[in-house]
Design an enzyme around this catalytic site. Sequence first.
Site, PDB file in Angstrom:
ATOM      1  N   HIS A 105       0.809  -1.251  -0.221  1.00 22.78           N
ATOM      2  CA  HIS A 105       0.068   0.071  -0.099  1.00 22.78           C
ATOM      3  C   HIS A 105       0.804   1.338   0.042  1.00 22.78           C
ATOM      4  O   HIS A 105       1.803   1.160   0.190  1.00 22.78           O
ATOM      5  CB  HIS A 105      -1.013   0.058   1.208  1.00 22.78           C
ATOM      6  CG  HIS A 105      -0.471  -0.176   2.543  1.00 22.78           C
ATOM      7  ND1 HIS A 105      -0.015  -1.240   3.272  1.00 22.78           N
ATOM      8  CD2 HIS A 105       0.031   1.114   3.193  1.00 22.78           C
ATOM      9  CE1 HIS A 105       0.540  -1.009   4.369  1.00 22.78           C
ATOM     10  NE2 HIS A 105       0.660   0.319   4.615  1.00 22.78           N
TER      11      HIS A 105
ATOM     12  N   HIS B 264       4.087   7.041   3.910  1.00 26.82           N
ATOM     13  CA  HIS B 264       5.003   6.013   3.718  1.00 26.82           C
ATOM     14  C   HIS B 264       4.624   5.067   2.402  1.00 26.82           C
ATOM     15  O   HIS B 264       3.265   5.141   2.201  1.00 26.82           O
ATOM     16  CB  HIS B 264       5.245   5.080   4.871  1.00 26.82           C
ATOM     17  CG  HIS B 264       3.961   4.405   5.405  1.00 26.82           C
ATOM     18  ND1 HIS B 264       3.120   4.833   6.412  1.00 26.82           N
ATOM     19  CD2 HIS B 264       3.515   3.167   5.144  1.00 26.82           C
ATOM     20  CE1 HIS B 264       2.364   4.045   6.716  1.00 26.82           C
ATOM     21  NE2 HIS B 264       2.453   2.934   5.911  1.00 26.82           N
TER      22      HIS B 264
ATOM     23  N   GLU C 275       7.761   1.101   5.072  1.00 29.34           N
ATOM     24  CA  GLU C 275       7.303   0.008   5.904  1.00 29.34           C
ATOM     25  C   GLU C 275       7.272  -1.176   5.101  1.00 29.34           C
ATOM     26  O   GLU C 275       7.155  -1.466   3.710  1.00 29.34           O
ATOM     27  CB  GLU C 275       5.726   0.252   6.011  1.00 29.34           C
ATOM     28  CG  GLU C 275       4.936  -0.846   6.882  1.00 29.34           C
ATOM     29  CD  GLU C 275       3.450  -0.475   7.266  1.00 29.34           C
ATOM     30  OE1 GLU C 275       2.807   0.121   6.223  1.00 29.34           O
ATOM     31  OE2 GLU C 275       2.976  -1.309   8.093  1.00 29.34           O
TER      32      GLU C 275
HETATM   33 CO    CO Z   1       1.179   1.352   6.164  1.00 31.73          CO
END
Ligand code: CO
Length: 133
Positions: free
Chosen positions: A7, A78, A129
């Site tokens: 994502h 992120h 991440e």
């Molecule tokens: Co995230």
Amino acid sequence: MIGRLNHVAIAVPDLDAAASCYRDGLGAKVSAPEDFPEFGVTVVFVELENTKVELLAPLGDSSPIAGFLQRRGGGLHHLCYEVADIETARAQLLKQGFRILGDGPARPGAHGKPVLFLHPDGFDGTLIELEEA
Ligand code: CO
């Protein structure tokens, strides 16, 4: 090491307004808001065919997102990439000198799978991440 883009996360000051832009403006499927007090965020996911967009709003007084919004306003927060084994990834990255946020083992993220965050200094200002797929 990394696989799919899981994502893209965007910090937003007003979660309802941002969700409405994607749902009503762009016609996307948007999940119901979910609170993650341990991360200081409320999250909705915009579900796309090939990935997701995570909209992050601050939750609580010590939310890291509140500070981010204050410093930079809403925007890209992120990118999340999938890895097969998070502890193997951590060991390899530490050996190469990358900085990982926090100490301790990877903890469950918004999908219940272990995640860790890499310091933006190693990636031209982008927080990364990693999530175990
Ligand atoms: Co995230």
